[in-house]
Write a protein that holds these residues in place. Structure first.
Motif, PDB file in Angstrom:
ATOM      1  N   VAL A  62       0.864  -1.176   0.000  1.00 14.01           N
ATOM      2  CA  VAL A  62       0.000   0.000   0.000  1.00 14.01           C
ATOM      3  C   VAL A  62       0.898   1.222   0.000  1.00 14.01           C
ATOM      4  N   ASP A  63       0.757   2.063  -1.006  1.00 12.28           N
ATOM      5  CA  ASP A  63       1.576   3.278  -1.120  1.00 12.28           C
ATOM      6  C   ASP A  63       3.070   2.961  -0.985  1.00 12.28           C
ATOM      7  N   TYR A  64       3.531   1.937  -1.694  1.00 13.27           N
ATOM      8  CA  TYR A  64       4.943   1.533  -1.739  1.00 13.27           C
ATOM      9  C   TYR A  64       5.461   0.994  -0.404  1.00 13.27           C
ATOM     10  N   ARG A  65       4.572   0.648   0.513  1.00 12.93           N
ATOM     11  CA  ARG A  65       4.963   0.058   1.790  1.00 12.93           C
ATOM     12  C   ARG A  65       4.270  -1.281   1.955  1.00 12.93           C
ATOM     13  N   ILE A  66       4.926  -2.175   2.680  1.00 10.04           N
ATOM     14  CA  ILE A  66       4.312  -3.473   2.964  1.00 10.04           C
ATOM     15  C   ILE A  66       3.491  -3.335   4.235  1.00 10.04           C
ATOM     16  N   LYS A  67       2.217  -3.673   4.131  1.00  7.87           N
ATOM     17  CA  LYS A  67       1.310  -3.670   5.281  1.00  7.87           C
ATOM     18  C   LYS A  67       1.035  -5.120   5.656  1.00  7.87           C
ATOM     19  N   VAL A  68       0.976  -5.392   6.955  1.00 12.76           N
ATOM     20  CA  VAL A  68       0.751  -6.760   7.418  1.00 12.76           C
ATOM     21  C   VAL A  68      -0.365  -6.760   8.459  1.00 12.76           C
ATOM     22  N   TRP A  69      -1.308  -7.667   8.281  1.00 12.48           N
ATOM     23  CA  TRP A  69      -2.323  -7.963   9.280  1.00 12.48           C
ATOM     24  C   TRP A  69      -2.005  -9.356   9.786  1.00 12.48           C
ATOM     25  N   VAL A  70      -1.905  -9.539  11.091  1.00 12.56           N
ATOM     26  CA  VAL A  70      -1.545 -10.855  11.608  1.00 12.56           C
ATOM     27  C   VAL A  70      -2.130 -11.065  13.001  1.00 12.56           C
ATOM     28  N   THR A  71      -2.469 -12.303  13.279  1.00  5.33           N
ATOM     29  CA  THR A  71      -2.835 -12.726  14.620  1.00  5.33           C
ATOM     30  C   THR A  71      -1.655 -13.534  15.146  1.00  5.33           C
ATOM     31  N   VAL A  72      -1.257 -13.234  16.376  1.00  2.00           N
ATOM     32  CA  VAL A  72      -0.128 -13.930  16.986  1.00  2.00           C
ATOM     33  C   VAL A  72      -0.667 -14.818  18.103  1.00  2.00           C
ATOM     34  N   LYS A  73      -0.239 -16.060  18.068  1.00  3.51           N
ATOM     35  CA  LYS A  73      -0.651 -17.025  19.089  1.00  3.51           C
ATOM     36  C   LYS A  73       0.452 -17.136  20.134  1.00  3.51           C
ATOM     37  N   TYR A  74       0.073 -16.894  21.382  1.00  4.14           N
ATOM     38  CA  TYR A  74       0.981 -17.032  22.522  1.00  4.14           C
ATOM     39  C   TYR A  74       0.475 -18.154  23.417  1.00  4.14           C
ATOM     40  N   ILE A  75       1.384 -18.746  24.177  1.00  3.86           N
ATOM     41  CA  ILE A  75       1.028 -19.741  25.184  1.00  3.86           C
ATOM     42  C   ILE A  75       1.411 -19.166  26.551  1.00  3.86           C
ATOM     43  N   ASP A  76       0.464 -19.150  27.472  1.00  2.00           N
ATOM     44  CA  ASP A  76       0.726 -18.736  28.849  1.00  2.00           C
ATOM     45  C   ASP A  76       1.393 -19.912  29.547  1.00  2.00           C
ATOM     46  N   GLU A  77       2.650 -19.741  29.949  1.00  6.51           N
ATOM     47  CA  GLU A  77       3.407 -20.851  30.548  1.00  6.51           C
ATOM     48  C   GLU A  77       2.796 -21.349  31.854  1.00  6.51           C
ATOM     49  N   ALA A  78       2.174 -20.455  32.610  1.00 11.33           N
ATOM     50  CA  ALA A  78       1.636 -20.856  33.915  1.00 11.33           C
ATOM     51  C   ALA A  78       0.367 -21.694  33.776  1.00 11.33           C
ATOM     52  N   THR A  79      -0.503 -21.308  32.853  1.00  8.37           N
ATOM     53  CA  THR A  79      -1.800 -21.986  32.746  1.00  8.37           C
ATOM     54  C   THR A  79      -1.915 -22.849  31.499  1.00  8.37           C
ATOM     55  N   ILE A  80      -0.952 -22.749  30.598  1.00  4.50           N
ATOM     56  CA  ILE A  80      -0.958 -23.428  29.301  1.00  4.50           C
ATOM     57  C   ILE A  80      -2.149 -22.963  28.448  1.00  4.50           C
ATOM     58  N   ALA A  81      -2.708 -21.825  28.797  1.00  5.86           N
ATOM     59  CA  ALA A  81      -3.802 -21.251  28.011  1.00  5.86           C
ATOM     60  C   ALA A  81      -3.236 -20.601  26.752  1.00  5.86           C
ATOM     61  N   THR A  82      -4.056 -20.560  25.729  1.00  6.49           N
ATOM     62  CA  THR A  82      -3.675 -19.928  24.472  1.00  6.49           C
ATOM     63  C   THR A  82      -4.202 -18.502  24.466  1.00  6.49           C
ATOM     64  N   GLN A  83      -3.352 -17.566  24.077  1.00  6.93           N
ATOM     65  CA  GLN A  83      -3.709 -16.158  23.996  1.00  6.93           C
ATOM     66  C   GLN A  83      -3.487 -15.718  22.552  1.00  6.93           C
ATOM     67  N   PHE A  84      -4.489 -15.096  21.950  1.00  3.00           N
ATOM     68  CA  PHE A  84      -4.357 -14.563  20.606  1.00  3.00           C
ATOM     69  C   PHE A  84      -4.399 -13.046  20.651  1.00  3.00           C
ATOM     70  N   SER A  85      -3.472 -12.404  19.932  1.00 12.73           N
ATOM     71  CA  SER A  85      -3.435 -10.950  19.834  1.00 12.73           C
ATOM     72  C   SER A  85      -3.346 -10.584  18.370  1.00 12.73           C
ATOM     73  N   GLN A  86      -4.096  -9.564  17.969  1.00 18.02           N
ATOM     74  CA  GLN A  86      -4.104  -9.135  16.579  1.00 18.02           C
ATOM     75  C   GLN A  86      -3.274  -7.878  16.426  1.00 18.02           C
ATOM     76  N   TYR A  87      -2.534  -7.815  15.314  1.00 14.07           N
ATOM     77  CA  TYR A  87      -1.671  -6.685  15.031  1.00 14.07           C
ATOM     78  C   TYR A  87      -1.848  -6.260  13.577  1.00 14.07           C
ATOM     79  N   TYR A  88      -1.650  -4.975  13.340  1.00 15.12           N
ATOM     80  CA  TYR A  88      -1.680  -4.414  12.002  1.00 15.12           C
ATOM     81  C   TYR A  88      -0.562  -3.410  11.888  1.00 15.12           C
ATOM     82  N   SER A  89       0.239  -3.525  10.845  1.00 12.76           N
ATOM     83  CA  SER A  89       1.324  -2.561  10.655  1.00 12.76           C
ATOM     84  C   SER A  89       0.783  -1.330   9.928  1.00 12.76           C
ATOM     85  N   HIS A  90       1.222  -0.173  10.363  1.00 11.15           N
ATOM     86  CA  HIS A  90       0.776   1.081   9.743  1.00 11.15           C
ATOM     87  C   HIS A  90       1.826   1.610   8.800  1.00 11.15           C
TER      88      HIS A  90
END
Length: 90
Positions: A62-90
């Motif tokens: 977009v406008d000569y720049r690379i834009k990225v939309w991504v969801t990142v999967k994390y694991i909580d070491e204490a509970t082994i729960a999965t955490q998802f966070s969404q990111y978008y590059s501007h």
């Protein structure tokens, strides 16, 4: 009586404007970045998250720049729960 909205936001999709070599390099950078983010930036919240994977990254030029939309999967070491966070590059 309130009703549930039938609005469904459009999901971004890669449109072929970023070549596969660039996608590979950006993906490697993002994986390294999010691994380091867990090690250096997340401790203040008091959780031990491990970077697991990038989920469905979307790449566009977009406008000569690379834009990225991504969801990142994390694991909580204490509970082994999965955490998802969404990111978008501007």
């Amino acid at each position: 009586m309130p009703n549930k909205s039938d609005y469904e936001p459009q999901q971004p999709e890669s449109n072929g404007t970023v070549d596969s070599n660039t996608v590979q390099k950006v993906t490697e950078f993002l994986e390294t970045f999010f691994c380091l983010l867990c090690e250096n930036a997340l401790p203040p919240i008091g959780k031990d998250y491990l970077f697991s994977e990038l989920v469905h990254p979307v790449f566009r030029t977009v406008d000569y720049r690379i834009k990225v939309w991504v969801t990142v999967k994390y694991i909580d070491e204490a509970t082994i729960a999965t955490q998802f966070s969404q990111y978008y590059s501007h």
